[in-house]
Design an enzyme around this catalytic site. Sequence first.
Site, mmCIF file in Angstrom:
data_model
loop_
_atom_site.group_PDB
_atom_site.id
_atom_site.type_symbol
_atom_site.label_atom_id
_atom_site.label_comp_id
_atom_site.label_asym_id
_atom_site.label_seq_id
_atom_site.Cartn_x
_atom_site.Cartn_y
_atom_site.Cartn_z
ATOM 1 N N HIS A 163 16.300 -7.295 -3.699
ATOM 2 C CA HIS A 163 15.742 -7.910 -4.902
ATOM 3 C C HIS A 163 14.878 -9.042 -4.677
ATOM 4 C CE1 HIS A 163 19.521 -6.153 -6.663
ATOM 5 N NE2 HIS A 163 20.049 -6.849 -5.590
ATOM 6 N N SER A 290 -14.333 -13.331 0.432
ATOM 7 C CA SER A 290 -14.581 -13.622 -1.103
ATOM 8 C C SER A 290 -15.993 -14.114 -1.316
ATOM 9 C CB SER A 290 -13.847 -14.521 -1.641
ATOM 10 O OG SER A 290 -14.083 -14.994 -2.858
ATOM 11 N N LYS A 296 -11.070 -17.534 1.844
ATOM 12 C CA LYS A 296 -10.534 -16.011 1.778
ATOM 13 C C LYS A 296 -10.557 -15.226 2.965
ATOM 14 C CE LYS A 296 -8.792 -15.025 -1.930
ATOM 15 N NZ LYS A 296 -7.440 -14.640 -2.488
ATOM 16 N N GLU A 303 -4.257 -3.040 0.748
ATOM 17 C CA GLU A 303 -4.455 -2.885 -0.733
ATOM 18 C C GLU A 303 -5.192 -1.568 -1.375
ATOM 19 O OE1 GLU A 303 -5.486 -6.964 -3.018
ATOM 20 O OE2 GLU A 303 -6.559 -7.054 -1.081
#
Length: 482
Positions: A163, A290, A296, A303
Amino acid sequence: MTNQLDTKSQAWSALFSEPMSELVQRYTASVFFDQRLWQADIEGSLAHAAMLAAQGIISQADLADIRHGMAQIRQEIESGAFEWRLDLEDVHLNIEARLTRLVGDAGKRLHTGRSRNDQVATDVRLWLRGEIDTLLALLADLQRALLDVAEPNAAVILPGFTHLQVAQPVSFGHHLLAYVEMFSRDAERLADVRRRTNRLPLGSAALAGTSYPLDREQVALTLGMVDDQGRPQLCRNSLDAVSDRDFAIEFTAAASLCMVHISRLSEELILWMSQNFGFIRIADRFTTGSSIMPQKKNPDVPELARGKTGRVVGHLMGLITLMKGQPLAYNKDNQEDKEPLFDTVDTLKDTLRIFCEMVGGQLNPATGAKEGGITVNAQAMEDAAKKGYATATDLADYLVKKGLPFRDAHETVAHAVKAATSHNCDLSELPLAVLQGFHPAIDNDVYHCLSLRGSLEARNTLGGTAPAQVKAQIVRHRARLA
Ligand code: ARG
């Protein structure tokens, strides 16, 4: 004057009183995507022609002409000189028309006892068989890459979650081996799909078989469509042979599941490399910056892999839906099998290639070692495992060994966790006197079982996370992949 023989309106021809519009040509043509089948198409045609000659259906001179013409076509396609024509609809008619231009009547005899229906089914199977072999090699590479990271990290501890809540400490190597299991099942599935892909439709002609005395077994042998014992594998019902695309659906299903595994791994890599976890780093070349936030480094590759999984699963839906309403036998609907199938192969192949390198690194030829794979921050993993009372189960097991029924032990530990939470400390940081307040059977030896390492080592059942088990599994996997 253009050669009327190789324009399509003339190919089946006298019956047709008007040419196709440009729009209808574009709508019905497949040549701009099915040209990637050209090698399979030539291979299939050569096997068919050799059999026709062996059976005395065409002459040896025709066979020689066909071989000669095909050799030239092969060279033209490889060099980019081949002119692919939309008006010739697909890869099959393009190659056949060029052959006829090159060698004349022998080219026109090639299609004896054959239809594009059994031809295309054969081509797709041959092509997919080759791609499956490439994918199987890549899956083996990826498993090896994971083993290479798992091995030195067999005793590195990270929190295991259920979980997404801290559950019990596990070995990072063990965690990676879970993915090795998934990818090994993917390889099993692909090998199984390969068996059903590697069967010969050719000889079924349009739908009903043919009146020529073809030797289908010979063609299957020439094309390597054989089983483990080298016996020829034939599709045995002509109607099914020309219309069956189960192998494409099965393949796309196996590919979807493999992408789902990649996607789950991607999700973990993304979490692990976020600042909140800080468990791993991946090489900069798999990340991007970024345009606005200078700090970043985004995990674009995992992804995208997660995103592309949706696209492959979509292809499975497309293919299975393509077949659902089709009456026997061949229908032009089947031409729509190609783009989803091709894109599935391309996506999976690229994804596996990139993951092999991102996980395991790249071979440095100077040192012979792999460099630039996943970098592990063992301290961050272990620190994270110390939060969340990951050894609470171990304390319950400890009490069971001292004679308590498990349910009572579970309740006792719940009280201990509550107390530790209110003191803002771990169970292992509670003084012995405090622990004994929860149960008098608790003794000094409790601290070993409350340690992360003690917990890890205790889980020494087959398939468990103890480093000894992890190492044994690595040995087994390596032998399997050797
Ligand atoms: N391009 C076609 C396909 O991909 C080849 C078979 C065409 N057969 C036919 N009867 N029109 O399915």
